[in-house]
Design a protein around this motif. Sequence first.
Motif, PDB file in Angstrom:
ATOM      1  N   PHE A   1       6.683 -13.943   8.171  1.00 41.83           N
ATOM      2  CA  PHE A   1       5.958 -12.872   8.844  1.00 41.83           C
ATOM      3  C   PHE A   1       4.932 -12.244   7.903  1.00 41.83           C
ATOM      4  CE2 PHE A   1       8.858 -13.275  12.239  1.00 41.83           C
ATOM      5  CZ  PHE A   1       8.465 -12.461  13.281  1.00 41.83           C
ATOM      6  N   SER A   2       5.321 -12.044   6.649  1.00 41.48           N
ATOM      7  CA  SER A   2       4.449 -11.324   5.703  1.00 41.48           C
ATOM      8  C   SER A   2       3.179 -12.105   5.361  1.00 41.48           C
ATOM      9  CB  SER A   2       5.221 -10.992   4.423  1.00 41.48           C
ATOM     10  OG  SER A   2       5.454 -12.142   3.648  1.00 41.48           O
ATOM     11  N   VAL A   3       3.220 -13.452   5.494  1.00 36.96           N
ATOM     12  CA  VAL A   3       2.043 -14.258   5.130  1.00 36.96           C
ATOM     13  C   VAL A   3       1.363 -14.877   6.340  1.00 36.96           C
ATOM     14  CG1 VAL A   3       2.995 -14.762   2.843  1.00 36.96           C
ATOM     15  CG2 VAL A   3       3.435 -16.351   4.740  1.00 36.96           C
ATOM     16  N   SER A   4       1.833 -14.561   7.545  1.00 44.38           N
ATOM     17  CA  SER A   4       1.270 -15.174   8.745  1.00 44.38           C
ATOM     18  C   SER A   4      -0.213 -14.851   8.903  1.00 44.38           C
ATOM     19  CB  SER A   4       2.031 -14.698   9.994  1.00 44.38           C
ATOM     20  OG  SER A   4       3.342 -15.170   9.992  1.00 44.38           O
TER      21      SER A   4
ATOM     22  N   ILE B   1      11.139   2.189   6.207  1.00 44.27           N
ATOM     23  CA  ILE B   1      10.454   1.384   5.193  1.00 44.27           C
ATOM     24  C   ILE B   1       9.108   0.901   5.718  1.00 44.27           C
ATOM     25  CG2 ILE B   1      10.563  -0.776   3.883  1.00 44.27           C
ATOM     26  CD1 ILE B   1      13.634  -0.399   3.824  1.00 44.27           C
ATOM     27  N   MET B   2       9.111   0.384   6.952  1.00 41.85           N
ATOM     28  CA  MET B   2       7.860  -0.093   7.531  1.00 41.85           C
ATOM     29  C   MET B   2       6.878   1.055   7.723  1.00 41.85           C
ATOM     30  SD  MET B   2       6.050  -2.641   8.505  1.00 41.85           S
ATOM     31  CE  MET B   2       7.166  -4.024   8.723  1.00 41.85           C
ATOM     32  N   GLY B   3       7.369   2.234   8.102  1.00 42.67           N
ATOM     33  CA  GLY B   3       6.499   3.390   8.308  1.00 42.67           C
ATOM     34  C   GLY B   3       5.763   3.792   7.053  1.00 42.67           C
ATOM     35  N   VAL B   4       6.412   3.668   5.903  1.00 41.42           N
ATOM     36  CA  VAL B   4       5.766   3.980   4.619  1.00 41.42           C
ATOM     37  C   VAL B   4       4.568   3.067   4.407  1.00 41.42           C
ATOM     38  CG1 VAL B   4       6.052   3.939   2.116  1.00 41.42           C
ATOM     39  CG2 VAL B   4       7.857   4.900   3.558  1.00 41.42           C
TER      40      VAL B   4
ATOM     41  N   LEU C   1       2.954   1.399   6.788  1.00 36.15           N
ATOM     42  CA  LEU C   1       1.976   1.544   7.869  1.00 36.15           C
ATOM     43  C   LEU C   1       1.000   2.679   7.619  1.00 36.15           C
ATOM     44  CD1 LEU C   1       4.170   0.878  11.045  1.00 36.15           C
ATOM     45  CD2 LEU C   1       2.369  -0.580  10.102  1.00 36.15           C
ATOM     46  N   ARG C   2       1.363   3.617   6.735  1.00 34.98           N
ATOM     47  CA  ARG C   2       0.424   4.686   6.389  1.00 34.98           C
ATOM     48  C   ARG C   2      -0.856   4.117   5.786  1.00 34.98           C
ATOM     49  NH1 ARG C   2       4.647   9.108   3.724  1.00 34.98           N
ATOM     50  NH2 ARG C   2       5.428   9.936   5.728  1.00 34.98           N
ATOM     51  N   ASN C   3      -0.719   2.947   5.160  1.00 35.92           N
ATOM     52  CA  ASN C   3      -1.882   2.249   4.592  1.00 35.92           C
ATOM     53  C   ASN C   3      -2.222   0.986   5.380  1.00 35.92           C
ATOM     54  OD1 ASN C   3      -2.131   4.084   2.354  1.00 35.92           O
ATOM     55  ND2 ASN C   3      -0.375   3.069   1.411  1.00 35.92           N
ATOM     56  N   GLN C   4      -1.716   0.928   6.625  1.00 37.34           N
ATOM     57  CA  GLN C   4      -1.955  -0.233   7.493  1.00 37.34           C
ATOM     58  C   GLN C   4      -1.525  -1.539   6.834  1.00 37.34           C
ATOM     59  OE1 GLN C   4      -3.147  -0.041  10.782  1.00 37.34           O
ATOM     60  NE2 GLN C   4      -2.774   2.130  10.426  1.00 37.34           N
ATOM     61  N   ASN C   5      -0.430  -1.498   6.055  1.00 39.04           N
ATOM     62  CA  ASN C   5       0.020  -2.669   5.315  1.00 39.04           C
ATOM     63  C   ASN C   5       1.382  -3.138   5.841  1.00 39.04           C
ATOM     64  OD1 ASN C   5       0.378  -4.691   3.407  1.00 39.04           O
ATOM     65  ND2 ASN C   5       1.015  -3.296   1.773  1.00 39.04           N
ATOM     66  N   TRP C   6       1.399  -3.615   7.084  1.00 38.68           N
ATOM     67  CA  TRP C   6       2.654  -4.068   7.656  1.00 38.68           C
ATOM     68  C   TRP C   6       3.207  -5.282   6.923  1.00 38.68           C
ATOM     69  CZ3 TRP C   6       2.751  -9.016   9.498  1.00 38.68           C
ATOM     70  CH2 TRP C   6       1.513  -9.591   9.824  1.00 38.68           C
ATOM     71  N   ARG C   7       2.340  -6.084   6.324  1.00 37.24           N
ATOM     72  CA  ARG C   7       2.794  -7.262   5.579  1.00 37.24           C
ATOM     73  C   ARG C   7       3.663  -6.857   4.387  1.00 37.24           C
ATOM     74  NH1 ARG C   7      -0.060 -11.791   7.172  1.00 37.24           N
ATOM     75  NH2 ARG C   7      -1.937 -11.357   8.422  1.00 37.24           N
TER      76      ARG C   7
ATOM     77  N   TYR D   1       7.239  -6.134   5.532  1.00 36.54           N
ATOM     78  CA  TYR D   1       8.042  -7.341   5.719  1.00 36.54           C
ATOM     79  C   TYR D   1       8.436  -7.959   4.376  1.00 36.54           C
ATOM     80  CZ  TYR D   1       7.788  -7.874  10.791  1.00 36.54           C
ATOM     81  OH  TYR D   1       7.964  -7.704  12.143  1.00 36.54           O
ATOM     82  N   LEU D   2       7.518  -7.939   3.410  1.00 37.50           N
ATOM     83  CA  LEU D   2       7.799  -8.539   2.105  1.00 37.50           C
ATOM     84  C   LEU D   2       8.897  -7.781   1.367  1.00 37.50           C
ATOM     85  CD1 LEU D   2       6.879 -10.902   0.357  1.00 37.50           C
ATOM     86  CD2 LEU D   2       5.240  -9.350  -0.744  1.00 37.50           C
ATOM     87  N   VAL D   3       8.869  -6.451   1.436  1.00 30.74           N
ATOM     88  CA  VAL D   3       9.904  -5.645   0.778  1.00 30.74           C
ATOM     89  C   VAL D   3      11.269  -5.927   1.401  1.00 30.74           C
ATOM     90  CG1 VAL D   3      10.771  -3.286   0.523  1.00 30.74           C
ATOM     91  CG2 VAL D   3       8.412  -3.815  -0.070  1.00 30.74           C
TER      92      VAL D   3
END
Length: 387
Positions: A88-91, A145-148, A150-156, A159-161
């Motif tokens: 998911f993180s590299v898709s 964790i994802m919300g943190v 998403l503040r920088n629009q970095n959903w990838r 997933y990686l964390v």
Amino acid sequence: MKKSILFLGLIYLIFISLGLPDSILGVAWPSMNGEFNVAASSAGIIAMVVSIGTILSSFQTNQLIQKIGVGNLIVCSILFTVIGLCGFSVSKNFVFLIISAIPLGLGAGAIDTAVNDYVALHYKAHHMNWLHGFWGIGATLGPIIMGVFLRNQNWRGGYLVLAGVQFILVTVVYFTRKQWKQPKQAAHSLEAQDSLLTLFKQPGVIFSLICFIFYVGVEACMGLWGSSFLVKVKDIPISTAAFMTSSYYASLTVGRLAAGFFTFFLSSRKLLYISEGFLLAGVVFLMIGKGNFAAIGFIFTGLGSAAIFPTMLHETPERFGTKNSARIMSLQLALAYTGTTFLPPALGVLADRFTLTIFPYLLFLFGGIVFASTIILEKTVQATNLR
């Protein structure tokens, strides 16, 4: 004694890790959706692939345990979730997301079935309730964790964390894999297999299966579409919606941990009725709540959802007798996965046609079906027992 407590703690950690990925697709999807330029309902396709993988691996879990052992199966299963989360993180396109969803579902199904069976065989009942509570802890932490990120629009990055967390866990489980007790191989006679066909005729079984399908549908739809509903209908920022979604899983967790204590002074029937009433009240709050007030709906729905699934499982022997309880329980779980597979995508298709404003109304319909089916089921079981 200390060793056994540490091992039990590891089992709880495994269920926390099982919950981590379950709630993040819906939170991240408003950001992912635009990047991949696909319809909003496409999240339902990914969820369906994960669910199908879960169903397939669940049906094969017993055979795999006999071949490679419980510990090795859990190691392989967690490793599969690591692969899926990394994928998911590299898709770079939607097709690769679907491919990554396959190992994620296969890993989750085997973990769920193997650990539930293991705890049922080797630990007392209250550990089973708390086990599902620890799943809720993971499902709560996932959106946070994802919300943190998403503040920088970095959903990838989110997933990686999560993939990194799972990798640490699989390393720990690898070194304890020989400590897992291997169950004795069960004999499955033709007579036992044929008797499965008669289970549907047992009074109340159909209504029990309906309860499982639509309850799990509520839970899955909340996780997949709740955040999108807040963003697109309630005009709430994406990162805020992620944390509000986590409030659903937080209340689900608190409710499940507390449910075990409620059973000391509430019958299972009363606990189910109260829980289902809270669930419906929470959905009403989702309908009428504006802005951050909608979070109350998530909390009430989570509290209402908390005791339903474990209580329905626990009541299986009481409702249908110990002779058929194992096969009926397997049937109930299979139908629960079916609800997870088909109801969220169906809601997504309807949302594309009528907008996500229908979200709470369909949830109310699902919850109403569960409530009505529970009433009919209890009356049917009571009438059968009086004969």
